[in-house]
Design a protein around this motif. Structure first.
Motif: not given
Lengths: 167, 510
Positions: A2, A6-7, A9-11, A14, A140, B9, B37-38, B40, B51, B474-475, B504, B506-507
């Protein structure tokens, strides 16, 4: 696993970059008349703000947009404030707007149909559109000072529009 | 593992900012939109990871648009009302194709696939998604909207997902609105469910009127519900209707003053699927929406089968620096003559369900300081408590882009069943730096005095960082402990259990 997803998706989030055309929409204004986005575009920069009566930062932000509108409306700048108040609080929108004396267009998105098109899950949410209807800036939330960025972007759009006219 | 993750990160955030102009992914093609939209979280106490991810992809070309929403939950929310019993879920939960022709006065829109819809103020139909309270009763079917000469028509047929993730019950609904003159609209709605089982369908309909005269607006809606099985079994065919509802709202505004009054009467008016796990309608709850944590701590969920009540609210701007809001509302259960009690075969007296009053004064002292003082009083029956809540919120604008915000909330609760009293205090200190950064420290203390001289105190503390990356992401990172509580939106509530760990959110959207 998981954590890895998560990592990843974040990368990806960004690093991707994009600009898109604002989806057209049709909503009722406070007088019950239907208003369509395409009738607002092509005249100058357009700011679309998603807000709600119960949202404190939204109200703060709209106060700043009211000033911005007074300063630039003569140059072709326009504002559409879309209330996402649902059926529970929509009764409060018109009285609230009247007591605050907002003089820009207020529209009602009671079931968040347009908010979904713009991926608005939380308010306040601001979009700035250029003359062609492209989203050139989005933001936002609201913190004092965010309006300075918006002001700068509006000025840039107005300058580039007047440069094109003089050419 | 978690330290490595945060390091990775942070490194990525840093490099993304440094090389923001040279992203290695291409620009999205014209007409394509996407959002992700995440959420965790890892709870240290329960050793539990959650998750959740919602990914939207839409494409628009001329009059056509189409899109999907891909949902992943692993495991899903521990609350079974939300998880629907699923531990792992990954599927396209929403897909649609839409065509729209015409203009603002005359036009038509056809949607096939999943969709949402609202008739009037939700007395007959409200199909919606609210991710904050994990509600999604989207319909899978066809919806047609048409506009012509002051007429607006919505006709739809579709199926919503029940508790067991099956779409069985078919809903047919139609709404017709006509603008007679600029300041007067009349409308009618009708909906009927078509259960798969061999049972009678439930039919529900309403008429509504919306006149506006000078500085006065009115909205009134009256609805009735019918079901032949219930009519035969519970009313021995003596009554045609098995439920009734009305809702009205009146607004008045004059200069800096505005007044809103609302009234509701919902008698046996839940309109749902045959198995009872889908609710299609959601009328106005007429409860105050609060932005402060403690005012939402003792909520009163909407019961559209058994309540009546009102709420009045006044707003006044003394000048641009001072704004006053005052509201008062009451909700009671219905009497023994109600359809609800007749269907249940009970004889209960009218009881107070919720009484709430709230006053808030906003004042800007100068360009550097703003204060909001609020006071709430509520009595609610579900937890049988009485709550007194004073709140003080101060904004210190250091300069054009830096703000410090301090919120102090205190709540004095009396349990009316046990007469026990306890106190809750929440202090929030927030630093905001436009346009990118926010840091909040939230501390909550609960004080109980079960016996004279004996004091029990519990604490919850967390720190939350918010950061905006590249205008599109947005984090939010939360670390610490958080008290259990309800997230309530318009009378619909979701219970958030106590939490200790990291979260966490994130959108991202394009």
């Amino acid at each position: 696993m998981k954590l890895l997803i998560t990592v990843l998706i974040i990368i990806v989030s960004l690093n991707i970059n994009a600009q898109r055309k604002a989806p057209n929409f049709k909503l009722e204004n406070l007088d019950g008349k239907f208003v369509e986005l395409k009738n607002f575009t092509g005249k100058g920069p357009l700011l679309i703000s998603f807000w709600a009566t119960w949202c404190k930062p939204c109200v703060e932000e709209l106060e700043e947009y009211k000033k911005l509108y007074s300063d630039y409306k003569g140059n072709g700048f326009n504002i559409i404030a879309i209330s996402t108040d649902d059926e529970k609080t929509v009764a409060k929108v018109k009285p609230f707007v009247k007591s605050k004396d907002y003089n820009f267009t207020i529209l009602l998105d009671t079931n968040s149909e347009v908010a979904r098109k713009y991926y608005v899950q939380n308010v306040p949410y601001t979009f700035l559109l250029d003359e062609k209807g492209n989203i050139v800036y989005s933001h936002l939330g609201y913190k004092k000072g965010d309006e300075l960025q918006v002001k700068k972007k509006v000025e840039t759009l107005l300058t580039s529009a007047s440069d094109k006219t003089s050419d | 593992m978690h330290i490595k993750f945060f390091f990775f990160l942070l490194l990525n955030c840093f490099t993304s900012l440094l090389y923001a102009q040279d992203n290695f992914f291409p620009q999205l093609p014209d007409g394509l939109g996407l959002s992700n939209q995440l959420e965790y979280s890892y709870d240290y106490e329960l050793k539990r990871e959650i998750f959740e991810n919602w990914f939207n992809l839409d494409y628009r070309y001329n009059i056509f648009s189409a899109g999907i929403r891909f949902d992943i939950f692993q495991p899903n929310d521990p609350n079974p009302a939300i998880s629907r019993g699923k531990v792992i879920y990954a599927d396209i939960a929403f897909k649609y194709i839409e065509a729209e022709i015409g203009d603002v006065e005359e036009g038509m829109k056809v949607t096939a696939g999943n969709f949402y819809s609202l008739f009037g103020r939700g007395l007959i139909l409200k199909s919606y998604e609210n991710r904050n309270i994990r509600i999604d009763n989207n319909l899978l079917g066809v919806k047609i909207e048409g506009y012509y000469a002051g007429l607006k028509l919505i006709a739809l047929t579709g199926m919503a997902e029940n508790f067991y993730a099956e779409r069985k019950d078919i809903l047919h609904a139609v709404d017709l609105e006509y603008k007679i003159v600029n300041d007067l609209k009349i409308s009618g709605s009708f909906a009927s469910n078509d259960p798969e089982e061999d049972v009678a369908r439930t039919m529900i309909g309403s008429i509504r009127i919306q006149p506006s005269i000078w500085n006065f607006d009115f909205y009134g809606e009256y609805g009735l519900k019918r079901n032949n099985d219930v009519k035969k079994e519970k009313f021995k065919n003596a009554a045609n209707n098995i439920g009734e509802a009305y809702y009205s709202a009146a607004n008045f505004y004059y200069g800096a003053l505005s007044l809103v009054g609302e009234y509701k009467y919902y008698d046996n008016f839940i309109f749902g699927s045959y198995d009872g796990t889908i609710i299609y309608n959601n009328p106005p709850a007429i409860r105050k929406e609060y932005t402060y944590a403690l005012l939402n701590r003792h909520p009163s969920p909407l019961n559209q089968n058994n309540e009546k009540g009102f709420q009045v609210e006044a707003n006044y701007s003394f000048a641009s620096e001072t704004f006053l809001t005052v509201s008062y509302g009451e909700t009671k259960t219905l009497g023994s003559d109600s359809y609800y009690q007749k269907v249940l075969g009970v004889n209960q007296p009218v009881r107070l369900q919720l009484k709430e009053s709230f006053i808030q004064l906003n004042h800007t002292w100068n360009e550097n300081i703003k204060t909001i003082a609020a006071f709430g009083y509520s009595e609610e029956r579900d937890a049988n408590t009485k709550n007194i809540t004073p709140i003080l919120e101060n904004y210190f604008y250091i300069d054009e882009i830096n703000t410090i915000k301090l919120i102090i909330e205190h709540q004095h609760t009396t349990d009316k069943t046990t007469t026990e009293k306890y106190y809750t205090d929440v202090a929030t200190l927030e630093y905001l730096r436009s346009p990118l950064l926010s840091i909040s420290v939230v501390s909550e203390m609960q004080t109980k005095e079960p016996d004279p001289g004996k004091t029990i105190r519990r604490f919850w503390n967390f720190i939350q960082f918010g950061y905006t990356l590249g205008e599109h992401t947005n984090l939010i990172l939360l670390i610490g402990t958080r008290q259990a509580g309800n997230i309530c939106i318009g009378g619909v509530c979701r219970y958030e259990p106590e939490f200790s760990g990291i979260e966490i959110k994130m959108f991202t959207r394009f």
